[in-house]
Structure formats: structure tokens, C-alpha cells
Design a protein around this motif. Structure first.
Motif, short mmCIF file in Angstrom:
data_model
loop_
_atom_site.label_atom_id
_atom_site.label_comp_id
_atom_site.label_asym_id
_atom_site.label_seq_id
_atom_site.Cartn_x
_atom_site.Cartn_y
_atom_site.Cartn_z
N ASP A 163 24.79 -15.21 30.70
CA ASP A 163 24.58 -15.12 32.01
C ASP A 163 25.98 -15.67 32.80
OD1 ASP A 163 22.01 -14.64 31.65
OD2 ASP A 163 21.20 -16.76 31.75
N ALA A 164 26.46 -16.59 32.25
CA ALA A 164 27.90 -17.18 32.76
C ALA A 164 28.75 -16.08 32.85
CB ALA A 164 28.45 -18.34 31.80
N ILE A 165 29.05 -15.11 31.80
CA ILE A 165 29.97 -13.85 31.66
C ILE A 165 29.55 -12.96 32.81
CG2 ILE A 165 30.66 -11.95 30.54
CD1 ILE A 165 30.37 -13.73 28.06
N GLU A 166 28.31 -12.91 33.19
CA GLU A 166 27.69 -11.91 34.21
C GLU A 166 28.03 -12.47 35.38
OE1 GLU A 166 23.52 -10.90 33.73
OE2 GLU A 166 24.09 -8.78 34.24
N ARG A 167 28.11 -13.82 35.58
CA ARG A 167 28.38 -14.38 37.23
C ARG A 167 29.75 -14.35 37.24
NH1 ARG A 167 23.78 -18.02 35.63
NH2 ARG A 167 25.33 -19.55 34.62
N ALA A 168 30.66 -14.34 36.29
CA ALA A 168 31.98 -14.15 36.23
C ALA A 168 32.42 -13.00 36.51
CB ALA A 168 32.67 -14.82 35.07
N THR A 169 31.90 -11.85 35.98
CA THR A 169 32.44 -10.53 36.29
C THR A 169 31.94 -10.08 37.81
OG1 THR A 169 30.24 -9.67 35.04
CG2 THR A 169 32.42 -9.89 33.83
N ASP A 170 30.61 -10.82 38.06
CA ASP A 170 30.17 -10.46 39.38
C ASP A 170 31.12 -10.89 40.71
OD1 ASP A 170 28.03 -9.16 38.56
OD2 ASP A 170 26.65 -10.89 39.26
#
Lengths: 142, 543
Positions: B506-513
Motif C-alpha cells: 500500500d505504501a508503495i502505491e501511495r508513493a507512486t501515486d
């Protein structure tokens, strides 16, 4: 210990006990010295003429500092006995030979048949060291 | 490619006989496990969680079809049908029996392969640029230098019981595809006044104390290279720490005494060693270099590629790179299918790659430190046929350098050192970002996972890095951003508190967003991170 001493030299074994590096540097007449693993072999270089025996300690066979100590002494022209003492095992002796050791005082007895096999197993060597074996590149180019 | 002569073959054969003798003495009890361990490690044999693991050397990542078929044969005969390509451009097998190891080494020796010094506190397999001999930006082919170092370092009598392992990389291009400055010694071949020489960096590495190697010498002439390296190694062998294995790498010595003082000691030692006559004659370098002469590239080839198949076109744009010879291209084969194990290939897949190398790439293949395979010299006219064959074998994933092209260590599924699993997490991330269009939208994003602080998965060098730790008995993952193993080398910074497995995805997804929202034209994820700094990413992740 003398029973287990393996000498690959033709001369008589030196019978004077090896003194510590500090003692050796502090007295003028000793002819045998013992180097601990962390001690600087180069401290001996001004005194090589009077040395008949240098004993290099291997507190563990994994401690490879003694290999450099041996090469440094041979590169400086030392021709006396160079003894590896301590945790000296069959499978390290070939490398020790190449670095200039010519006698071995193992803490535990060595299987001499296995040692002879391991010493003979590599027909050639890839690099120069303190022995007189010609490296493969020299053989390739005559 | 280099070919053994009778001397090389005799050395490898003798090594097999030596190891067979050692295994027999171990099985008879003449050697204790403690005494045997460094001997088996110097033959690539580890004792892992479930079985022995054998790591086979692929010198500087170059191999031919015949050797690849042997790797498939070993996987099929002695393992469970798989091989795992590693970040050191080697291959390892995870299910080996000790008593089979000498036979495997004997089989490998029949195709000029070995497992010599793939582990242990010695000079390890030399790594290099996987595009060597094919890349347009190289000064020269670095592999003759690497082969010269392979021979010099094999069974080196003075440097086989170093304080710790010792890794050397050689590159010869401005673009660093080998993480050169994250090695104990990194060598960049440069040209000066028409002469090639080595720019030498010492004391890089990952592990628990990551360091970028400082430059120690800006130019070492070829004729002095071995003397200079002997001096570098001798200073380390004598003064590297042996009291604490976690502080025993050369990077700690260089850091503690300072690069300038280390360089001064090396110069003193070099002045002495240089006089010993241990360096190779030019004729020997030329003999080695002749093996790496360019293959017989055809001329007058067509540059046009039929892009009418859209799936092929996507693969072409992502996995195929420019070649220095007109009409040729470099093909990257991704070993990172979504949901797969990064770096794994089945025996059948290895055979397919061997066949393709033979038919389309002058019989040559490469292994990359990112755990992929390269066919270095493919005619553009053959690319479609190569792609079709790869697709049929499940090897046509078009994700080179994208977020699902993950480097991961074996982790807790195999490794006795690991604190956390790496492979399931890699699979989870790849699955979350499985949509190829989304991956392409995110662009180059190097994600690297290590299952413990030893950093075999190169997490310090990841644009996104993940470190698995053990937190009171549960697996926990620390996230870091901003690392790079390329010519823009840098070490990643930890974002903050760690996550569980789902939390880190989830954290990676928020960072890539956040990256997609804030990026400027032409910026990769890591560029945006460098421009904005950690704060906005922290806010996005931890809210």
C-alpha cells in the motif's frame, strides 16, 4: 611440538627458541623470532641477516594475515626458516608453501598422506608468489 | 568468448579432484564441519535452511549455449528442475546433496565452468557489464580485463583467507550497468592519451553498512594493474578488521582510516610490489583480448522492424536496447513474470534461451545483476522470431527496469540468514502493479528487496528499496527511497516506521501515486524524489 614439526628444508632444525617481536627488537643476539598474527613483519626487515627462524602464528586457520607476513619476508630476501605455527591444517598448506613457508608446526597432527596429495594436486599456478613456480602466463609465453 | 587452454582446463579439473578429496575427508570425519566450511564455500557450496545450495560461477556474466545447456542439465538432474540467477551474475541451485557436489563440479568442468570462489572470504567471481562488446557507449570491451582478473584471483595464495568476502566489478562505459561503485573494488576502464587504464574505486558495498566506493587512483596503466590490486588487497589483508565479522569488509577499513590514508598505504605497498615482476606481459593480455574480438557481424542489414504486432512492439520498446553494430540489437529476457520468483528459470526455459542464443546471438548469452538474461547480438530482422519463441516459453515479459522487474534475494524461503521472506512480497508487489500500461506509465523504477540486513537484494541501491526485518517474531518491512546502483549512484533513505507485507505494498502505491501527481516532464520516480525530498512522500505514505 617438535614431534609434529614438518620441515621442508634440508638444513638442520634451528634449536634456539623463538622470542617475541618485542624481545627480539630489544636484544641484539636472538636469531629466532615469533610473529603474532597482528604484528608487522616489516619490523624485521632491518634484521634479516641474523635471523635463522621466523615463526608466524596462525591463531585460527581463518586468520590469513600470516600469508602476507610470509610473502613480505621472502620478498625482502629472507632465506631462513619460515614456520607456520598454530591452527595449521592440511588444506591450507599449499597456499602457505606458495607464500614462502617451509616448515609447519601444527597444533594438531597433520595427515601427511592427505597433505602430500593436496600439495601435488594443482599442476600449475595462475599468479606469482614467493615460491619459484612459474605462473601459467609465463608458461604460455615461454 | 574466452576458451580454456590446457592450463585452464587442468586447473579446473584439479580443483574438482581436490574438492572430491575434501568431501571424502569430511564424510569420513577427518575434517570437522568447522574446518570443511571455508573449503566448501570456496567451491560455492552453502548449507541453507533445507539443503545445500550450490552457486556456480558465470565469470563476468558471459556464457555460451553449450554452458547454458549444462546449467539446465544440472537443474534437471541434481535439483528440482530450476536454477536461480543471482545479483552476482551467477546461478545457484537450492536443492543439492553434498555427495553429488563433486560430480556436479566434474560435469561443469566439461564445459569450462566451475564454482570456484563463488563464496568464502576470498576474491569472488568478477562481475561486469552485461552489454560488454555490444554497447555503443563503451570505451573498450571490459571482459578481457575481467578474465585477466579471474585468472589472477583463482587460488590466490595470499588472499584466500581475507577478513571477509571481496567483490570486484569491471566496467568500461559511462553508463554503469554493474553497480560498480558498490563493490569492494570497482574498476572503470578509461582512455587517456590513447592508452587504456583503470580508474580504481575501493571500499564500496551494501550489507549492514552501505558505502559508495571513493576513488583511490584515477589511472592505473594496464601494465601495472595486478601489482596495484595486490597492493590494495595486501593492505586490506593485513589491516582489515578481524575482530568483528560485521566490520570486516574493506569499506570499514577505508572508512575508518580515510580514503586518502588508505590510498597512501596502497601507493607505498605498490611501489614495493611493482618491483617484483608479477605483472602480465602485454602478449598475455592480447591473447586473452583476442577471444573477445567482435563476432562476424553481417553488414548491409535492414534497420527496419515490423511493429504491426502490438504485443511485440511493447516488448521491443521495453526490453530491446541499441547495439553498436548496424542492423543488430540487444535483447533482454526478463526473468520476472508477474507472480513468479525473480531470477528463477526452469531447465526447459534455460534450454530455450540456449537455443535462441545459438541460433540468433552468435551462441552467446549474458546474466545481469538484475537477475535477467541478455542475448547480446541479435539481428533486428530476427527480433520477431526471438520474441515469439520467448513468448511460447513464458519469457517475453515486457517489463525491463519497470516496477515489476524486481531484484529480490531468496529470503526466508531458502536462506538461513534471512529475517523475512522476500519472494512472496515481490510477487505481491508485481501482482498489485500487474497492469502493463500502469507499469509503463510509472516508467523506470528499480525496486529491490532484501530479506535481511546483509542486503543481497541490493535494497540500498533501489529507487525503492525494501528491507525485511524481524520485529518481535513477525516479519516487518522497512521502506527506503532514492538509492541507485547506476552512474547516479546513491544510497536509499528509510521513509520511517516499517510495515507488514500488505502495508508495504500500500505504501508503495501511495508513493507512486504521488510521483504521478507531482512529476515534471522526463522525470523518473527517483528524479522526482530527489527534487522533492522525503517529506511529501512521508506525508503520502503515513498521512
Amino acid at each position: 611440538m617438535a614431534d609434529d614439526l614438518l620441515r621442508l628444508r634440508d638444513d638442520e632444525a634451528h634449536d634456539e627458541p623463538a622470542v617475541t617481536l618485542d624481545s627480539f627488537l630489544g636484544q641484539s643476539n636472538a636469531t629466532a623470532v615469533r610473529l603474532e598474527a597482528g604484528e608487522d613483519a616489516r619490523a624485521l626487515l632491518p634484521h634479516l641477516e641474523r635471523l635463522a627462524l621466523v615463526e608466524v602464528s596462525f591463531p585460527s586457520f581463518r586468520d590469513g594475515r600470516g600469508y602476507s607476513a610470509a610473502r613480505i619476508l621472502r620478498e625482502a630476501g629472507y632465506t631462513g626458516e619460515l614456520r607456520a605455527e598454530g591452527d595449521v591444517l592440511v588444506d591450507q598448506i599449499a597456499h602457505m608453501r606458495r607464500c614462502g613457508f617451509d616448515s609447519f608446526a601444527p597444533a594438531a597432527p597433520i595427515d601427511e598422506a592427505a597433505m602430500a596429495r593436496m600439495l601435488a594436486i594443482q599442476p600449475h599456478v595462475y599468479q606469482c608468489a614467493a615460491d619459484d613456480r612459474a605462473p601459467i602466463w609465463k608458461l604460455r609465453h615461454g | 568468448m574466452y576458451k580454456y587452454d590446457t592450463y585452464d582446463q587442468a586447473a579446473v579439473d584439479a580443483r574438482v579432484a581436490e574438492f572430491r578429496d575434501q568431501v571424502e575427508r569430511r564424510l569420513s570425519g577427518a575434517l570437522s564441519e568447522d574446518q570443511f566450511k571455508p573449503l566448501r564455500l570456496m567451491n560455492g557450496l552453502y548449507l541453507q535452511l533445507h539443503a545445500y545450495m550450490l552457486r556456480v560461477a558465470i565469470p563476468y556474466g558471459t556464457l555460451d549455449s553449450r554452458q547454458m545447456r549444462m546449467l539446465a542439465h544440472v537443474a534437471r538432474t541434481y535439483d528440482r528442475g530450476y536454477g536461480h540467477f543471482t545479483t552476482r551474475q551467477n546461478i545457484q541451485y537450492n536443492w543439492i546433496k553434498l555427495e553429488d557436489a563433486p560430480d556436479i563440479l566434474a560435469e561443469l568442468a566439461t564445459v569450462e565452468m566451475h564454482a570456484i570462489q563463488t563464496s568464502g572470504n576470498c576474491i569472488r567471481n568478477i562481475s561486469s557489464d552485461q552489454y560488454a562488446g555490444a554497447a555503443a557507449d563503451e570505451v573498450t570491451d571490459p571482459r578481457p580485463w575481467a578474465e585477466l582478473l579471474r585468472q589472477w584471483s583463482s587460488f590466490h595464495p595470499e588472499f584466500s583467507y581475507l577478513p571477509r568476502k571481496f567483490k570486484i566489478a569491471v566496467i568500461a562505459a559511462g553508463e554503469d550497468r554493474a553497480a560498480m561503485r558498490l563493490h569492494d573494488i570497482g574498476i572503470e576502464i578509461v582512455e587517456r592519451d590513447g592508452q587504456h587504464g583503470a580508474r580504481v574505486f575501493v571500499g564500496g558495498g551494501m550489507g549492514r553498512t552501505p558505502m559508495i566506493a571513493p576513488e583511490i587512483r584515477d589511472f592505473v596503466p594496464l601494465a601495472d594493474l595486478l601489482s596495484y590490486l595486490e597492493a590494495c588487497l595486501r593492505v586490506y589483508n593485513r589491516y582489515g578488521r578481524r575482530d568483528n565479522m560485521y566490520k570486516a569488509r574493506i569499506k570499514i577499513l577505508v572508512h575508518e582510516i580515510g580514503a586518502a590514508d588508505y590510498a597512501r598505504q596502497v601507493e607505498e605497498e605498490f611501489a614495493h610490489v611493482k618491483a617484483l615482476g608479477i605483472d602480465l606481459p602485454a602478449a598475455e593480455f592480447e591473447r586473452i583480448a583476442a577471444f573477445f574480438a567482435p563476432p562476424a557481424f553481417e553488414t548491409g542489414l535492414s534497420e527496419t522492424i515490423d511493429r504491426s504486432d502490438p504485443d511485440f512492439a511493447l516488448w521491443l520498446d521495453q526490453n530491446v536496447k541499441p547495439h553498436k553494430a548496424p542492423g543488430y540489437a540487444i535483447v533482454n529476457i526478463s526473468l520476472k513474470p508477474v507472480g513468479g520468483i525473480p531470477g528463477d528459470a526452469s531447465a526447459e526455459q534455460i534450454d530455450v534461451m540456449a537455443d535462441l542464443a545459438e541460433r540468433y546471438s552468435f551462441g552467446e548469452a549474458r546474466v545481469t545483476h538484475a537477475q535477467n538474461i541478455v542475448l547480446p547480438h541479435v539481428r533486428k530482422a530476427d527480433l520477431y522470431a526471438v520474441w515469439q519463441a520467448l513468448a511460447e516459453a513464458g519469457l517475453a515479459e515486457a517489463n525491463l527496469d519497470l516496477i515489476s522487474d524486481i531484484i529480490a534475494c531468496p529470503g526466508l524461503d531458502y536462506c538461513s540468514l534471512a529475517n523475512a521472506r522476500s519472494i512472496p512480497l515481490a510477487q505481491k508487489i508485481a501482482t498489485r502493479f500487474a497492469d502493463p500500461a500502469r507499469q509503463r506509465e510509472l516508467g523506470e523504477l528499480k525496486l529491490k528487496i532484501s530479506g535481511c540486513i546483509n542486503a543481497c537484494g541490493h535494497h540500498h541501491a533501489g529507487h525503492i528499496g525494501i528491507l525485511g526485518v524481524d520485529k518481535k517474531g513477525t516479519e516487518n518491512y522497512q521502506l527506503s527511497f532514492g538509492g541507485s546502483g547506476a552512474e547516479d549512484v546513491s544510497l536509499g533513505k528509510i521513509t520511517g516506521p516499517g510495515f507488514d507485507e500488505d502495508g508495504v505494498v500500500d505504501a508503495i502505491e501511495r508513493a507512486t501515486d504521488l510521483y504521478l501527481a507531482r512529476r515534471e516532464a522526463g522525470e523518473r520516480f527517483v528524479d522526482t524524489y530527489r527534487r522533492l525530498g522525503m517529506e511529501p512522500f512521508k506525508e503520502a505514505i503515513y498521512g
